[in-house]
Design a protein around this motif. Structure first.
Motif, PDB file in Angstrom:
ATOM      1  N   ASN A 371       1.015  -1.156   0.056  1.00 30.36           N
ATOM      2  CA  ASN A 371       0.067   0.018   0.118  1.00 30.36           C
ATOM      3  C   ASN A 371       0.739   1.190   0.001  1.00 30.36           C
ATOM      4  OD1 ASN A 371      -1.658   2.284   0.878  1.00 30.36           O
ATOM      5  ND2 ASN A 371      -3.157   0.883   1.503  1.00 30.36           N
ATOM      6  N   THR A 372       0.891   1.833  -1.035  1.00 34.54           N
ATOM      7  CA  THR A 372       1.711   3.241  -1.283  1.00 34.54           C
ATOM      8  C   THR A 372       1.418   4.097   0.071  1.00 34.54           C
ATOM      9  OG1 THR A 372       1.826   2.775  -3.682  1.00 34.54           O
ATOM     10  CG2 THR A 372       2.478   5.072  -2.699  1.00 34.54           C
ATOM     11  N   ALA A 373       0.414   4.469   0.110  1.00 31.91           N
ATOM     12  CA  ALA A 373      -0.209   5.423   1.314  1.00 31.91           C
ATOM     13  C   ALA A 373       0.322   4.866   2.721  1.00 31.91           C
ATOM     14  CB  ALA A 373      -1.753   5.623   1.381  1.00 31.91           C
ATOM     15  N   VAL A 374       0.480   3.662   2.939  1.00 31.71           N
ATOM     16  CA  VAL A 374       0.971   3.143   4.209  1.00 31.71           C
ATOM     17  C   VAL A 374       2.508   3.219   4.007  1.00 31.71           C
ATOM     18  CG1 VAL A 374       1.491   0.985   5.619  1.00 31.71           C
ATOM     19  CG2 VAL A 374      -0.990   1.492   4.660  1.00 31.71           C
ATOM     20  N   ASN A 375       3.152   2.898   3.082  1.00 33.91           N
ATOM     21  CA  ASN A 375       4.619   3.073   2.993  1.00 33.91           C
ATOM     22  C   ASN A 375       4.956   4.479   3.270  1.00 33.91           C
ATOM     23  OD1 ASN A 375       4.788   0.271   2.660  1.00 33.91           O
ATOM     24  ND2 ASN A 375       4.656   0.527   0.442  1.00 33.91           N
ATOM     25  N   ASP A 376       4.376   5.384   2.413  1.00 34.43           N
ATOM     26  CA  ASP A 376       4.493   6.555   2.329  1.00 34.43           C
ATOM     27  C   ASP A 376       4.663   7.454   3.877  1.00 34.43           C
ATOM     28  OD1 ASP A 376       5.318   6.618  -0.144  1.00 34.43           O
ATOM     29  OD2 ASP A 376       3.517   7.888  -0.558  1.00 34.43           O
ATOM     30  N   PHE A 377       3.460   7.027   4.460  1.00 33.22           N
ATOM     31  CA  PHE A 377       3.063   7.337   5.894  1.00 33.22           C
ATOM     32  C   PHE A 377       4.284   6.951   6.844  1.00 33.22           C
ATOM     33  CE2 PHE A 377       1.361   6.713  10.105  1.00 33.22           C
ATOM     34  CZ  PHE A 377       0.513   7.897  10.511  1.00 33.22           C
ATOM     35  N   ILE A 378       4.706   5.745   7.019  1.00 31.67           N
ATOM     36  CA  ILE A 378       5.804   5.226   7.834  1.00 31.67           C
ATOM     37  C   ILE A 378       6.969   5.933   7.516  1.00 31.67           C
ATOM     38  CG2 ILE A 378       7.244   3.039   8.213  1.00 31.67           C
ATOM     39  CD1 ILE A 378       4.650   1.443   7.964  1.00 31.67           C
ATOM     40  N   ASN A 379       7.294   5.967   6.055  1.00 32.39           N
ATOM     41  CA  ASN A 379       8.730   6.524   5.771  1.00 32.39           C
ATOM     42  C   ASN A 379       8.729   8.086   6.076  1.00 32.39           C
ATOM     43  OD1 ASN A 379       9.718   4.100   4.930  1.00 32.39           O
ATOM     44  ND2 ASN A 379       8.864   4.343   2.742  1.00 32.39           N
ATOM     45  N   ALA A 380       7.647   8.740   6.349  1.00 34.41           N
ATOM     46  CA  ALA A 380       7.562  10.007   6.736  1.00 34.41           C
ATOM     47  C   ALA A 380       7.778  10.304   8.291  1.00 34.41           C
ATOM     48  CB  ALA A 380       6.527  10.882   6.077  1.00 34.41           C
ATOM     49  N   ARG A 381       7.609   9.240   8.912  1.00 35.09           N
ATOM     50  CA  ARG A 381       7.887   9.189  10.246  1.00 35.09           C
ATOM     51  C   ARG A 381       8.840   8.356  10.897  1.00 35.09           C
ATOM     52  NH1 ARG A 381       3.206  10.382   8.369  1.00 35.09           N
ATOM     53  NH2 ARG A 381       1.713  12.088   9.175  1.00 35.09           N
ATOM     54  N   PRO A 382      10.078   8.590  10.527  1.00 37.51           N
ATOM     55  CA  PRO A 382      11.185   7.276  10.619  1.00 37.51           C
ATOM     56  C   PRO A 382      11.369   7.326  12.270  1.00 37.51           C
ATOM     57  CG  PRO A 382      12.155   9.429   9.837  1.00 37.51           C
ATOM     58  CD  PRO A 382      10.625   9.601   9.739  1.00 37.51           C
ATOM     59  N   CYS A 383      12.090   6.206  12.673  1.00 38.59           N
ATOM     60  CA  CYS A 383      12.521   6.156  13.923  1.00 38.59           C
ATOM     61  C   CYS A 383      13.786   7.102  14.219  1.00 38.59           C
ATOM     62  CB  CYS A 383      12.969   4.587  14.305  1.00 38.59           C
ATOM     63  SG  CYS A 383      14.160   3.868  13.195  1.00 38.59           S
ATOM     64  N   TRP A 384      14.123   6.985  15.372  1.00 31.40           N
ATOM     65  CA  TRP A 384      15.133   7.975  15.902  1.00 31.40           C
ATOM     66  C   TRP A 384      16.393   7.789  14.981  1.00 31.40           C
ATOM     67  CZ3 TRP A 384      19.594   6.687  19.263  1.00 31.40           C
ATOM     68  CH2 TRP A 384      20.351   7.872  19.595  1.00 31.40           C
ATOM     69  N   SER A 385      16.983   8.899  14.358  1.00 37.14           N
ATOM     70  CA  SER A 385      18.055   8.748  13.501  1.00 37.14           C
ATOM     71  C   SER A 385      19.501   8.385  14.062  1.00 37.14           C
ATOM     72  CB  SER A 385      18.306  10.379  13.101  1.00 37.14           C
ATOM     73  OG  SER A 385      18.494  11.041  14.324  1.00 37.14           O
ATOM     74  N   GLY A 386      19.551   8.061  15.390  1.00 34.81           N
ATOM     75  CA  GLY A 386      20.762   7.698  15.821  1.00 34.81           C
ATOM     76  C   GLY A 386      20.789   6.086  15.682  1.00 34.81           C
ATOM     77  N   ASN A 387      19.600   5.369  15.573  1.00 34.65           N
ATOM     78  CA  ASN A 387      19.476   4.050  15.237  1.00 34.65           C
ATOM     79  C   ASN A 387      19.805   3.506  13.740  1.00 34.65           C
ATOM     80  OD1 ASN A 387      18.448   3.380  17.865  1.00 34.65           O
ATOM     81  ND2 ASN A 387      16.406   3.758  17.267  1.00 34.65           N
ATOM     82  N   PRO A 388      20.489   2.584  13.590  1.00 39.54           N
ATOM     83  CA  PRO A 388      20.715   2.125  12.286  1.00 39.54           C
ATOM     84  C   PRO A 388      19.745   1.992  11.422  1.00 39.54           C
ATOM     85  CG  PRO A 388      21.915   0.859  13.782  1.00 39.54           C
ATOM     86  CD  PRO A 388      20.918   1.582  14.749  1.00 39.54           C
ATOM     87  N   PHE A 389      19.776   2.158  10.189  1.00 41.65           N
ATOM     88  CA  PHE A 389      18.590   2.162   9.194  1.00 41.65           C
ATOM     89  C   PHE A 389      17.361   2.671   9.214  1.00 41.65           C
ATOM     90  CE2 PHE A 389      21.112  -1.709  10.018  1.00 41.65           C
ATOM     91  CZ  PHE A 389      22.013  -1.860   8.953  1.00 41.65           C
ATOM     92  N   CYS A 390      17.296   3.531  10.145  1.00 44.97           N
ATOM     93  CA  CYS A 390      16.033   4.368  10.284  1.00 44.97           C
ATOM     94  C   CYS A 390      15.978   5.454   9.078  1.00 44.97           C
ATOM     95  CB  CYS A 390      16.014   5.478  11.771  1.00 44.97           C
ATOM     96  SG  CYS A 390      15.893   4.232  13.049  1.00 44.97           S
ATOM     97  N   SER A 391      16.869   5.686   8.623  1.00 43.91           N
ATOM     98  CA  SER A 391      16.628   6.543   7.100  1.00 43.91           C
ATOM     99  C   SER A 391      16.492   5.821   5.891  1.00 43.91           C
ATOM    100  CB  SER A 391      18.134   7.235   7.018  1.00 43.91           C
ATOM    101  OG  SER A 391      19.152   6.423   6.834  1.00 43.91           O
ATOM    102  N   GLU A 392      16.542   4.554   5.932  1.00 46.85           N
ATOM    103  CA  GLU A 392      15.938   3.614   5.044  1.00 46.85           C
ATOM    104  C   GLU A 392      14.649   3.473   4.809  1.00 46.85           C
ATOM    105  OE1 GLU A 392      18.335   2.282   2.722  1.00 46.85           O
ATOM    106  OE2 GLU A 392      20.230   2.643   4.010  1.00 46.85           O
ATOM    107  N   ASP A 393      14.191   2.937   3.460  1.00 46.15           N
ATOM    108  CA  ASP A 393      12.879   2.734   3.660  1.00 46.15           C
ATOM    109  C   ASP A 393      12.500   1.458   4.448  1.00 46.15           C
ATOM    110  OD1 ASP A 393      10.328   2.418   1.331  1.00 46.15           O
ATOM    111  OD2 ASP A 393      10.876   0.507   2.235  1.00 46.15           O
ATOM    112  N   TRP A 394      11.314   1.581   5.173  1.00 52.20           N
ATOM    113  CA  TRP A 394      10.925   0.878   6.394  1.00 52.20           C
ATOM    114  C   TRP A 394      10.971  -0.443   6.091  1.00 52.20           C
ATOM    115  CZ3 TRP A 394       7.080  -2.528   7.175  1.00 52.20           C
ATOM    116  CH2 TRP A 394       6.076  -2.844   6.177  1.00 52.20           C
ATOM    117  N   GLN A 395      10.754  -1.006   4.660  1.00 51.53           N
ATOM    118  CA  GLN A 395      10.754  -2.487   4.621  1.00 51.53           C
ATOM    119  C   GLN A 395      12.385  -3.079   4.332  1.00 51.53           C
ATOM    120  OE1 GLN A 395       7.653  -4.316   2.449  1.00 51.53           O
ATOM    121  NE2 GLN A 395       7.319  -2.196   1.494  1.00 51.53           N
ATOM    122  N   TYR A 396      13.356  -2.186   4.593  1.00 49.29           N
ATOM    123  CA  TYR A 396      14.718  -2.571   4.238  1.00 49.29           C
ATOM    124  C   TYR A 396      15.046  -3.573   5.285  1.00 49.29           C
ATOM    125  CZ  TYR A 396      19.728  -2.310   3.449  1.00 49.29           C
ATOM    126  OH  TYR A 396      21.040  -2.506   3.068  1.00 49.29           O
TER     127      TYR A 396
END
Length: 652
Positions: A371-396
Motif C-alpha cells: 500500500n503506497t499510502a501506508v509506505n509513505d506514511f511510515i517513511n515520513a515518520r522514521p525512527c530515531w536517527s541515531g538508530n541504524p537503518f532508520c533513514s532507509e525505507d521501512w521495509q529494508y
C-alpha cells in the motif's frame, strides 16, 4: 546633658540586647555553626547573616515563628562542608531545605531531635555514609528526600514508623539490600522513589497496602522475582516504574485495575508470557513501555482502547503475529516502537489514522505492505536517527519471502528453482518447502547457506508428477534482534516433471580462496572495523563433465554484499567453452553454453574492512537447461565461509 547622653547609651544597649534575645541563644548558635561549617562567607547569598538576631535582621533563608526558627531554606546556595550537629538544637524547626549544594560527610543523627520537623530535603549533595535509623523518631515528618547523594548501606526498616510520611525519596545516586517490608506501613505515602540504587530481592507485597500512593519508582535496581499482583490494589497510582531490574515471570493481570495510571514502565527486565489483555482497561494511560523483555504472543487488540496513549514501546521482545488494526484508533499516539520482535504479515492501513504520530519503528520484523499510502506514511515518520537503518525505507530490514520465484528447468527427476535475493540480506537463509498437493502438507527439503544463494535443484523426483513449492526466509539472531525472525510463506509454485530427460553432469569447484590475515591489532573497538582493507580472492570453475553439449545452463553467483571493490575475470576456457564476458564487477548471472567435457573459470577479487566470526559466505549454483537431468546434483552448488563480517553494520 551628661545624664541624658548616658541614658541614651544605656537605652541603646538595652534595645540591642532585647533584639538579640528574641531567638534563643542555642538556636542562634546552631545557625552560626551552619554558617561556619559550610563556608558561609562564600555562599551565593548570605545577606544579614551573623548580624544581630536571625529573625529581626532577616537572615537570608531563615523563616521564623514567635521567637523561634521554623524554616531553613538554603537550596542552591553554594553550601560547602558538613551539616553541623548543632542543627539538632532547633527544636521548633518545621522545614530544613539544603538541596543542590556541595555538602559532604554524613547525615547527623542529631537531626532526629527535630521533633516538629515536617520536611527534610537534603537532595543533590555529596553526602555519604548510611541513612541514620534515628530519623524514624521524626514522627511529624511528611517529606524525606535524600536523593542524589552518595549514601550507601541499607534502607532502615525503622522508616516504616513514619506514619505521617507523604514522600520518601531515596534514589542515590548506591543503597543495597532489600526493600523493607515495613514501608508497607506508610499508609499516607504519596511518593515512593527508590530508583537508581543497588537494591535486590523481591518487591514486597506489602507495598500493595499503600492505598494513597500516586508514584512508585523502583527502576534501575537489581530487583528480582515476580511483580506482585498486590500492586493492582494501588487504585490511586498514576506512575509505576519498575524498569531496568531483573524481574521475571508474567505481567500480573491485576495491573489492569489501576484505572488512574498514566505512566507504566516495565522495560529492560526478564518478563515473559503474553501482554495481559486487561491492560487495555487503563483508559488514562499515556506512556506505556514494555520494551527489552521476553514477552511473547500477539499484541492484544485491546490496546486499541487506550485512547489517551501517547507513547507505546513494545520493541525488543518476542512478540509474534500481526499488528492489530485496532492500533489505528490511537489518535493521540506520538511514538510507536515495535522493532526487533517476530511480527509478521501486512501492515494495517489503519495506521495512517494516527494523525499525531511523530515516529514509528518497525525495523527487524517480518512485516510487509504493498500500500503506497501506508509506505509513505511510515517513511515520513522514521525512527530515531541515531538508530541504524532508520533513514532507509521501512521495509529494508524486514524479513520477507523472496520475489520472482520461478522454475528455470525441469527433467524427469528434478526441478530447478530460481528467485531474487531479498532486500534485507543480513544473517539468514531461505527454506524451500515442497509438497505433492497444493494444500500440503509441506516439508522442508533444503536450506540455503545464505541469502545470496538464489537457486536450487531438487532431485530424486518421480517422472510425470506435479510438485508444489513454497519459500520462506529466516533471519537468525543478530545484534539488533535476538530473535529468529521467519517470514510468511510465499504463494505456492507448481511444476510437473517430464516423462523422460537427457542425463548430464554439471560441476562447480571453488579453489584458491585467500584473504589477507587480519590481526587483532588492526581492529577498531567497538565497531570491529579493520584499520585497513582485507584482500579477498577466490576462483570458481564451471564444468560440464558429460558427453552432452549444453546450451543455456543457468549459472548464478551473487557477490557477497560485504565484499567491496569487486572485480572478476573469466578465463581458462577448455574444449570450446566460451566465457560470457572477459571481466566485470557485478553479480554473475549467466546462461552458459558448455560443450561436452568443457569448463571455464571465474576469478573474483575484492576487499573487506570488518572482521567477525559470523563469516562471509561465498556461494554459487548451476542448473542444467530444461529437459536435462543432472546425475550428481550435489556438485551443482558450492559454499565457502570466510571469517569476515557482514557489511552494512549488521554486526557492529
Amino acid at each position: 546633658m551628661k545624664m541624658k547622653l548616658k541614658f541614651l547609651m544605656t537605652l541603646t544597649v538595652l534595645l540591642s540586647t532585647s533584639a538579640w534575645a528574641a531567638v534563643p541563644q542555642a538556636e542562634r548558635n546552631a545557625l552560626v555553626a551552619l554558617y561556619n561549617s559550610t563556608d558561609g562567607a562564600n555562599w551565593s547569598d548570605n545577606t544579614n547573616w551573623l548580624v544581630g538576631d536571625p529573625c529581626d535582621n532577616s537572615w537570608f533563608g531563615i523563616v521564623c515563628g514567635t521567637n523561634t526558627i521554623t524554616e531553613i531554606s538554603m537550596g542552591s546556595n553554594n553550601l560547602v562542608g558538613i551539616i553541623p550537629v548543632e542543627l539538632g538544637n532547633l527544636s521548633n524547626l518545621q522545614r530544613l531545605n539544603l538541596t543542590l549544594n556541595q555538602l559532604s560527610g554524613t547525615i547527623p543523627k542529631e537531626l532526629s531531635n527535630l521533633s516538629n520537623l515536617n520536611y527534610l530535603y537534603l537532595t543533590s549533595n555529596r553526602l555519604s555514609g548510611s541513612i541514620p535509623k534515628e530519623l524514624s523518631n521524626l514522627s511529624n515528618l511528611q517529606s524525606l528526600n535524600l536523593s542524589r547523594n552518595q549514601l550507601s548501606g541499607t534502607i532502615p526498616k525503622e522508616l516504616g514508623n513514619l506514619s505521617n510520611l507523604r514522600e520518601l525519596s531515596l534514589f542515590t545516586n548506591q543503597l543495597y539490600g532489600s526493600i523493607p517490608v515495613e514501608l508497607g506501613n506508610l499508609s499516607n505515602l504519596y511518593y515512593l522513589f527508590l530508583e537508581s540504587n543497588q537494591l535486590n530481592g523481591s518487591i514486597p507485597i506489602e507495598l500493595g497496602n499503600l492505598s494513597d500512593l500516586h508514584y512508585l519508582r523502583l527502576n534501575s535496581n537489581r530487583l528480582s522475582g515476580t511483580i506482585p499482583g498486590e500492586l493492582g490494589n494501588l487504585s490511586n497510582l498514576q506512575n509505576l516504574n519498575l524498569g531496568r531490574n531483573q524481574l521475571s515471570g508474567s505481567i500480573p493481570v491485576e495491573l489492569g485495575s489501576l484505572s488512574n495510571l498514566q505512566h507504566l514502565y516495565l522495560y529492560s527486565n526478564q518478563l515473559s508470557g503474553s501482554i495481559p489483555v486487561e491492560l487495555g482497561n487503563l483508559s488514562n494511560l499515556s506512556w506505556f513501555n514494555l520494551n527489552s523483555n521476553q514477552l511473547s504472543g500477539s499484541i492484544p487488540v485491546e490496546l486499541g482502547n487506550l485512547s489517551n496513549l501517547e507513547r507505546l514501546f513494545l520493541n525488543s521482545n518476542q512478540l509474534s503475529g500481526s499488528i492489530p488494526v485496532e492500533l489505528g484508533n490511537l489518535t493521540n499516539l506520538q511514538y510507536l516502537y515495535l522493532n526487533s520482535n517476530q511480527l509478521t504479515g501486512l501492515i494495517p492501513a489503519s495506521l495512517t489514522n494516527l494523525s499525531s504520530l511523530v515516529s514509528i519503528d518497525t525495523r527487524f520484523n517480518a512485516l510487509y505492505s504493498n500500500n503506497t499510502a501506508v509506505n509513505d506514511f511510515i517513511n515520513a515518520r522514521p525512527c530515531w536517527s541515531g538508530n541504524p537503518f532508520c533513514s532507509e525505507d521501512w521495509q529494508y530490514t524486514q524479513t520477507q519471502f523472496p520475489a520472482n520465484i520461478q522454475v528455470i528447468a525441469s527433467s524427469d527427476n528434478s526441478i530447478s528453482l530460481q528467485w531474487d535475493e531479498t532486500t534485507y540480506q543480513a544473517h539468514g537463509h531461505y527454506k524451500i518447502m515442497m509438497a505433492e498437493n497444493l494444500t500440503g502438507p509441506y516439508s522442508e527439503v533444503y536450506q540455503t547457506s545464505s541469502k545470496n544463494e538464489v537457486m536450487y535443484t531438487h532431485g530424486g523426483l518421480n517422472p510425470n508428477q506435479t510438485y508444489y513449492f513454497k519459500l520462506i526466509t529466516d533471519t537468525i539472531p543478530h545484534v539488533y534482534n535476538s530473535n529468529l525472525v521467519t517470514s510468511v510463506e510465499s504463494v505456492a509454485l507448481s511444476e510437473t516433471t517430464a516423462a523422460s530427460a537427457t542425463p548430464t553432469n554439471l560441476t562447480l569447484t571453488i579453489s584458491g580462496v585467500q584473504q589477507t590475515p587480519a590481526q587483532a591489532s588492526v581492529v577498531k573497538v567497538p565497531v570491529l572495523k579493520a584499520a585497513s582493507l582485507v584482500d579477498i580472492s577466490y576462483s570458481i570453475q564451471v564444468s560440464n563433465d558429460s558427453a552432452e553439449s549444453l546450451t543455456g545452463a543457468t549459472f548464478v553467483h551473487l557477490l557477497p554484499d560485504d565484499l567491496l571493490n569487486v572485480a572478476w575475470t573469466c578465463d581458462n576456457e577448455t574444449n570450446g567453452a566460451f566465457c560470457p564476458a572477459t571481466n566485470g564487477g557485478g553479480n554473475l548471472n549467466y546462461l552458459l553454453d558448455l560443450p561436452a567435457n568443457s569448463s571455464m573459470t571465474f576469478n573474483i577479487t575484492g576487499q573487506s574492512d570488518v572482521i567477525d566470526a559470523g563469516g562471509l559466505i561465498i556461494v554459487a549454483s548451476i542448473a542444467p537447461p530444461d529437459g536435462y537431468s543432472d546425475t550428481d546434483i550435489d556438485t551443482n552448488s558450492v559454499s565457502v565461509n570466510l571469517d569476515v563480517i557482514y557489511a552494512n553494520g549488521f554486526e557492529q
